[in-house]
Enzyme design. Structure first.
Site, mmCIF file in Angstrom:
data_model
loop_
_atom_site.group_PDB
_atom_site.id
_atom_site.type_symbol
_atom_site.label_atom_id
_atom_site.label_comp_id
_atom_site.label_asym_id
_atom_site.label_seq_id
_atom_site.Cartn_x
_atom_site.Cartn_y
_atom_site.Cartn_z
ATOM 1 N N CYS A 240 0.922 -1.360 0.050
ATOM 2 C CA CYS A 240 0.284 0.219 -0.063
ATOM 3 C C CYS A 240 1.021 1.255 0.051
ATOM 4 C CB CYS A 240 -0.941 -0.002 1.257
ATOM 5 S SG CYS A 240 -2.038 -1.400 1.493
ATOM 6 N N PRO A 243 1.129 7.433 -1.293
ATOM 7 C CA PRO A 243 1.720 8.167 -2.448
ATOM 8 C C PRO A 243 3.199 8.220 -2.533
ATOM 9 C CG PRO A 243 1.232 9.810 -0.455
ATOM 10 C CD PRO A 243 0.648 8.230 -0.002
ATOM 11 N N GLY A 244 3.895 7.513 -1.545
ATOM 12 C CA GLY A 244 5.291 7.062 -1.533
ATOM 13 C C GLY A 244 6.275 7.769 -0.541
ATOM 14 N N GLY A 245 5.798 8.251 0.384
ATOM 15 C CA GLY A 245 6.617 8.876 1.388
ATOM 16 C C GLY A 245 7.327 7.752 2.146
ATOM 17 N N LYS A 246 6.854 6.684 2.554
ATOM 18 C CA LYS A 246 7.384 5.596 3.315
ATOM 19 C C LYS A 246 8.428 4.938 2.277
ATOM 20 C CE LYS A 246 3.565 5.154 6.437
ATOM 21 N NZ LYS A 246 2.544 6.262 5.627
ATOM 22 N N ASP A 261 1.281 -1.412 -4.952
ATOM 23 C CA ASP A 261 0.004 -0.661 -4.484
ATOM 24 C C ASP A 261 -1.248 -1.031 -5.668
ATOM 25 O OD1 ASP A 261 -0.937 2.045 -2.642
ATOM 26 O OD2 ASP A 261 -2.216 1.651 -4.344
ATOM 27 N N ASP A 287 -2.103 -6.232 -6.196
ATOM 28 C CA ASP A 287 -3.120 -6.178 -4.992
ATOM 29 C C ASP A 287 -2.132 -6.799 -3.947
ATOM 30 O OD1 ASP A 287 -4.919 -6.946 -3.082
ATOM 31 O OD2 ASP A 287 -6.462 -7.601 -4.417
ATOM 32 N N CYS A 356 -3.201 4.651 9.953
ATOM 33 C CA CYS A 356 -3.607 6.208 10.401
ATOM 34 C C CYS A 356 -5.033 6.233 11.212
ATOM 35 C CB CYS A 356 -3.497 7.119 9.292
ATOM 36 S SG CYS A 356 -4.301 6.874 7.892
#
Length: 423
Positions: A240, A243-246, A261, A287, A356
């Site tokens: 998952c 948007p890519g920060g991790k 993702d 998936d 979150c």
């Protein structure tokens, strides 16, 4: 009192745009889903409209308290939204009353026959509201019952009020710096290493944006990847990932990262962010419940789909567009994803599970039940820099809340735990 962002030329267009956004929220559409609704407006008015809509939703409960004391009967819904817009603009954003009242009355007249009939009432109510004293002392807007009631089972009333006050304050912009990058001017280093910018900033204009020296990421959202502690050469999956920060945090360690993702459109943003920051990862549209690597992984970061109730300080529209429906299905999905992810690890591998969410069933309870389903699975005690002892939960996870760091600007609500598979 915050600086007015709408008391300037073009404000009427911005107010009309804000009303349109709020009415879209009433119809069940998030503010982000309506990003194209204001395309006809000048860019500056688009920004002001979005800001006023968000602030009005954030302070709706307080605005209603002011309005209720000044009317004899409940105004029609669209008229009520105009009154809320005006009250928030005057009392929270500090716009001059004469301009706000006149614009609100004109806007009321555009709302058909009911609006024209209510114009005089709007004028009288808002003139009185402009002189209201005690705005700062009004209690914060309460969470909706579907969320507040179950949270009261986990937290006491004082904690609930503190979290609601944090939602009301909104959220500053936090940056995650690439290793070796010096903090930029206008920001403060937080105890956990994120850089929190002071005041309102234009992200793309900050030093180091084009060079890819940093990316926007809430301080709480930056902790799961730090908890995973990926190392050079390890094979690591970010499930998952968008948007890519991790993903960028993991890639910056030198690990061999797979960014997974299911949403191909959102994965484009992951690819763009990686390119801007000069980082590398294998981006795969799949998936997470079905994807399998060619060989067992050393580590996995599972930031699972959840209710996102920990991000209300950033998304004040969320309490208005959700009713709790679907949370049970999300919890089932989290369980399935957690079990599948554990099966992808090598013996002795580690997995950080994160959501979150403020709801314990999406956090603490998930880990407690996973330990029962998987004999030998253990939770590694958090040792992250800058965390406080009260954040550590009995089962060994990390519970973050929006009211933490109140003097520093708060943080998103998060839960995370690092699981170690038996060797």
């Amino acid at each position: 009192m915050k600086e007015s962002v709408l008391a300037k030329p073009g404000g009427d267009m911005a107010r009309k745009g804000a009303l349109r956004l709020i009415q879209g929220v009433r119809d069940g559409r998030s503010l982000s889903d309506q990003s194209g609704a204001l395309r006809a407006l000048p860019v500056a008015d688009q920004a002001r409209a979005a800001r006023l809509a968000a602030e009005t939703l954030r302070h709706q409960g307080r605005a209603d308290r002011v309005i209720e004391g000044l009317v004899n009967r409940t105004p029609p819904p669209q008229v009520a939204d105009v009154l809320r817009l005006a009250v928030v603009e005057m009392l929270e954003l500090g716009a001059p009353a004469h301009g706000v009242v006149g614009a609100a009355v004109d806007l009321t007249r555009t709302l058909g026959q009911r609006g024209r009939a209510a114009a005089g009432m709007a004028n009288a109510v808002l003139r009185k509201a402009s002189a209201f004293e005690g705005w700062a002392d009004l209690p914060p807007q309460q969470l909706p019952e579907w969320l507040r009631d179950p949270l009261l089972d986990a937290y006491d009333e004082a904690t609930m009020i503190a979290m609601e006050a944090a939602h009301q304050r909104g959220a500053p912009i936090d940056l995650t710096l690439k290793p070796g990058v010096e903090p930029i001017e206008g920001g403060d280093l937080l105890p956990t290493g994120s850089l929190r910018m002071r005041g309102s900033v234009q992200v793309s204009a900050l030093p180091g944006y084009d060079a890819g020296d940093w990316w926007v990421q809430d301080a709480a959202a930056a902790l799961p990847a730090r908890m995973l502690n990926a190392r050079l050469g390890e094979k690591v999956a970010d499930l998952c990932a968008a948007p890519g920060g991790k993903t960028m945090q993991l890639a910056a360690t030198g690990a061999d990262v797979f960014a997974i993702d299911i949403n191909e459109y959102r994965l484009k943003r992951v690819t763009e962010n990686l390119a801007r920051c000069g980082l590398t990862a294998t981006v795969i549209a799949a998936d997470a419940l079905e994807w399998e690597p060619d060989q067992p992984l050393d580590a996995i970061l599972l930031d699972a789909p959840c209710s996102a109730t920990g991000t209300i300080r950033r998304h004040p529209d969320m309490p208005f567009i959700r009713d709790g429906y679907g949370v049970a299905e999300l919890i089932e999905l989290q369980t399935a994803m957690l079990d599948h992810a554990l099966s992808l690890l090598r013996p002795g591998g580690r997995l950080v599970y994160a959501t979150c969410s403020l709801i314990p069933d999406e956090g603490e309870v998930q880990i407690e039940e996973a330990l029962q389903r998987h004999p030998g699975l253990t939770v590694e005690h958090p040792t992250l820099e800058g965390i406080e002892a009260e954040w550590i939960t009995p089962e060994g996870g990390l519970r973050l809340r929006p009211d933490y760091w109140a003097d520093l600007g708060g943080m998103d609500g998060f839960y995370m735990a690092c699981l170690r598979k038996p060797a």
